[in-house]
Design a protein around this motif. Structure first.
Motif, PDB file in Angstrom:
ATOM      1  N   ALA A  89       0.677  -1.022  -0.085  1.00  0.00           N
ATOM      2  CA  ALA A  89       0.037   0.138  -0.096  1.00  0.00           C
ATOM      3  C   ALA A  89       0.770   1.147   0.057  1.00  0.00           C
ATOM      4  O   ALA A  89       0.890   2.134  -0.734  1.00  0.00           O
ATOM      5  N   ARG A  90       1.991   1.316   0.646  1.00  0.00           N
ATOM      6  CA  ARG A  90       2.799   2.381   0.801  1.00  0.00           C
ATOM      7  C   ARG A  90       3.484   2.625  -0.467  1.00  0.00           C
ATOM      8  O   ARG A  90       3.863   3.706  -0.919  1.00  0.00           O
ATOM      9  N   MET A  91       4.037   1.646  -1.243  1.00  0.00           N
ATOM     10  CA  MET A  91       4.530   1.555  -2.516  1.00  0.00           C
ATOM     11  C   MET A  91       3.744   1.662  -3.482  1.00  0.00           C
ATOM     12  O   MET A  91       4.004   1.922  -4.847  1.00  0.00           O
ATOM     13  N   GLY A  92       2.286   1.457  -3.495  1.00  0.00           N
ATOM     14  CA  GLY A  92       1.494   1.636  -4.586  1.00  0.00           C
ATOM     15  C   GLY A  92       1.288   0.239  -5.362  1.00  0.00           C
ATOM     16  O   GLY A  92       0.987   0.571  -6.794  1.00  0.00           O
ATOM     17  N   VAL A  93       1.627  -0.650  -4.940  1.00  0.00           N
ATOM     18  CA  VAL A  93       1.681  -1.872  -5.636  1.00  0.00           C
ATOM     19  C   VAL A  93       0.863  -3.207  -5.015  1.00  0.00           C
ATOM     20  O   VAL A  93       0.789  -2.962  -3.747  1.00  0.00           O
ATOM     21  N   SER A  94       0.849  -4.196  -5.435  1.00  0.00           N
ATOM     22  CA  SER A  94       0.041  -5.370  -4.633  1.00  0.00           C
ATOM     23  C   SER A  94       0.855  -6.093  -3.955  1.00  0.00           C
ATOM     24  O   SER A  94       2.396  -6.065  -3.813  1.00  0.00           O
ATOM     25  N   ARG A  95       0.322  -6.962  -2.990  1.00  0.00           N
ATOM     26  CA  ARG A  95       1.061  -7.712  -2.148  1.00  0.00           C
ATOM     27  C   ARG A  95       2.016  -8.796  -2.775  1.00  0.00           C
ATOM     28  O   ARG A  95       3.128  -8.887  -2.372  1.00  0.00           O
ATOM     29  N   GLY A  96       1.427  -9.128  -3.839  1.00  0.00           N
ATOM     30  CA  GLY A  96       2.214 -10.315  -4.596  1.00  0.00           C
ATOM     31  C   GLY A  96       3.532  -9.781  -5.366  1.00  0.00           C
ATOM     32  O   GLY A  96       4.285 -10.352  -5.331  1.00  0.00           O
ATOM     33  N   THR A  97       3.354  -8.545  -5.737  1.00  0.00           N
ATOM     34  CA  THR A  97       4.516  -7.621  -6.395  1.00  0.00           C
ATOM     35  C   THR A  97       5.533  -7.470  -5.144  1.00  0.00           C
ATOM     36  O   THR A  97       6.699  -7.619  -5.413  1.00  0.00           O
ATOM     37  N   ILE A  98       4.852  -7.080  -3.803  1.00  0.00           N
ATOM     38  CA  ILE A  98       6.100  -6.921  -3.040  1.00  0.00           C
ATOM     39  C   ILE A  98       6.743  -8.142  -2.857  1.00  0.00           C
ATOM     40  O   ILE A  98       7.969  -8.183  -2.259  1.00  0.00           O
ATOM     41  N   GLN A  99       6.008  -9.449  -2.522  1.00  0.00           N
ATOM     42  CA  GLN A  99       6.603 -10.627  -2.433  1.00  0.00           C
ATOM     43  C   GLN A  99       7.722 -11.115  -3.447  1.00  0.00           C
ATOM     44  O   GLN A  99       8.721 -11.330  -2.986  1.00  0.00           O
ATOM     45  N   ARG A 100       7.500 -10.666  -4.562  1.00  0.00           N
ATOM     46  CA  ARG A 100       8.392 -10.965  -5.587  1.00  0.00           C
ATOM     47  C   ARG A 100       9.312 -10.102  -5.370  1.00  0.00           C
ATOM     48  O   ARG A 100      10.778 -10.442  -5.461  1.00  0.00           O
ATOM     49  N   ILE A 101       9.420  -8.783  -5.228  1.00  0.00           N
ATOM     50  CA  ILE A 101      10.367  -7.731  -5.083  1.00  0.00           C
ATOM     51  C   ILE A 101      11.447  -8.424  -3.797  1.00  0.00           C
ATOM     52  O   ILE A 101      12.498  -8.212  -3.987  1.00  0.00           O
ATOM     53  N   LEU A 102      10.666  -8.748  -2.810  1.00  0.00           N
ATOM     54  CA  LEU A 102      11.389  -9.001  -1.435  1.00  0.00           C
ATOM     55  C   LEU A 102      12.324 -10.429  -1.883  1.00  0.00           C
ATOM     56  O   LEU A 102      13.291 -10.248  -1.312  1.00  0.00           O
ATOM     57  N   THR A 103      11.802 -11.143  -2.483  1.00  0.00           N
ATOM     58  CA  THR A 103      12.429 -12.571  -2.934  1.00  0.00           C
ATOM     59  C   THR A 103      13.770 -12.271  -3.531  1.00  0.00           C
ATOM     60  O   THR A 103      14.704 -12.788  -3.363  1.00  0.00           O
ATOM     61  N   VAL A 104      13.567 -11.536  -4.564  1.00  0.00           N
ATOM     62  CA  VAL A 104      14.908 -11.260  -5.398  1.00  0.00           C
ATOM     63  C   VAL A 104      15.905 -10.255  -4.589  1.00  0.00           C
ATOM     64  O   VAL A 104      16.935 -10.423  -4.483  1.00  0.00           O
ATOM     65  N   ALA A 105      15.448  -9.361  -3.855  1.00  0.00           N
ATOM     66  CA  ALA A 105      16.380  -8.377  -3.027  1.00  0.00           C
ATOM     67  C   ALA A 105      16.943  -9.282  -1.868  1.00  0.00           C
ATOM     68  O   ALA A 105      18.366  -8.977  -1.622  1.00  0.00           O
ATOM     69  N   ARG A 106      16.289 -10.102  -1.402  1.00  0.00           N
ATOM     70  CA  ARG A 106      16.758 -10.756  -0.129  1.00  0.00           C
ATOM     71  C   ARG A 106      17.882 -11.807  -0.890  1.00  0.00           C
ATOM     72  O   ARG A 106      19.016 -11.996  -0.170  1.00  0.00           O
ATOM     73  N   LYS A 107      17.765 -12.510  -1.947  1.00  0.00           N
ATOM     74  CA  LYS A 107      18.599 -13.116  -2.483  1.00  0.00           C
ATOM     75  C   LYS A 107      19.872 -12.371  -2.950  1.00  0.00           C
ATOM     76  O   LYS A 107      20.925 -12.861  -2.767  1.00  0.00           O
ATOM     77  N   LYS A 108      19.918 -11.395  -3.594  1.00  0.00           N
ATOM     78  CA  LYS A 108      20.823 -10.368  -4.036  1.00  0.00           C
ATOM     79  C   LYS A 108      21.704 -10.004  -2.826  1.00  0.00           C
ATOM     80  O   LYS A 108      22.862 -10.075  -2.499  1.00  0.00           O
ATOM     81  N   THR A 109      20.993  -9.727  -1.706  1.00  0.00           N
ATOM     82  CA  THR A 109      21.669  -9.287  -0.383  1.00  0.00           C
ATOM     83  C   THR A 109      22.497 -10.338   0.443  1.00  0.00           C
ATOM     84  O   THR A 109      23.412 -10.021   0.586  1.00  0.00           O
TER      85      THR A 109
END
Length: 95
Positions: free
Chosen positions: A58-78
């Motif tokens: 809601a804060r980023m203006g995208v769906s929960r599913g989109t946040i989940q995909r973004i987090l998965t990629v970001a956590r793997k990279k980090t």
């Protein structure tokens, strides 16, 4: 058929052009992994501020599913960068 246009994402931080790297090794000698602005924002909201994926979406203006995909990629990279001693380069999607 062209892909669907990317939805505008609201990001507060501005770290673009900066890097996080191990000390003692020049940046040019390290493998570099790019962390996009929306990936950093999702990590910040969910992991640092403790928001749920729905609240972060809601804060980023995208769906929960989109946040989940973004987090998965970001956590793997980090985690890969930290475990293998790579540099993390913060980049903007607006280039």
């Amino acid at each position: 058929m062209s892909p669907r246009p990317k939805k505008q994402r609201n990001c507060e931080g501005s770290f673009c052009g900066q890097a996080y790297k191990p000390t003692g090794t020049p940046l040019k000698d390290l493998k570099q992994i790019e962390l996009h602005r929306d990936e950093l924002e999702a990590l910040r909201l969910c992991d640092s501020e403790g928001l749920t994926q729905e609240e972060a979406g809601a804060r980023m203006g995208v769906s929960r599913g989109t946040i989940q995909r973004i987090l998965t990629v970001a956590r793997k990279k980090t985690s890969t960068s930290l475990a293998r001693g790579y540099a993390i380069i913060f980049v903007s999607d607006e280039e």
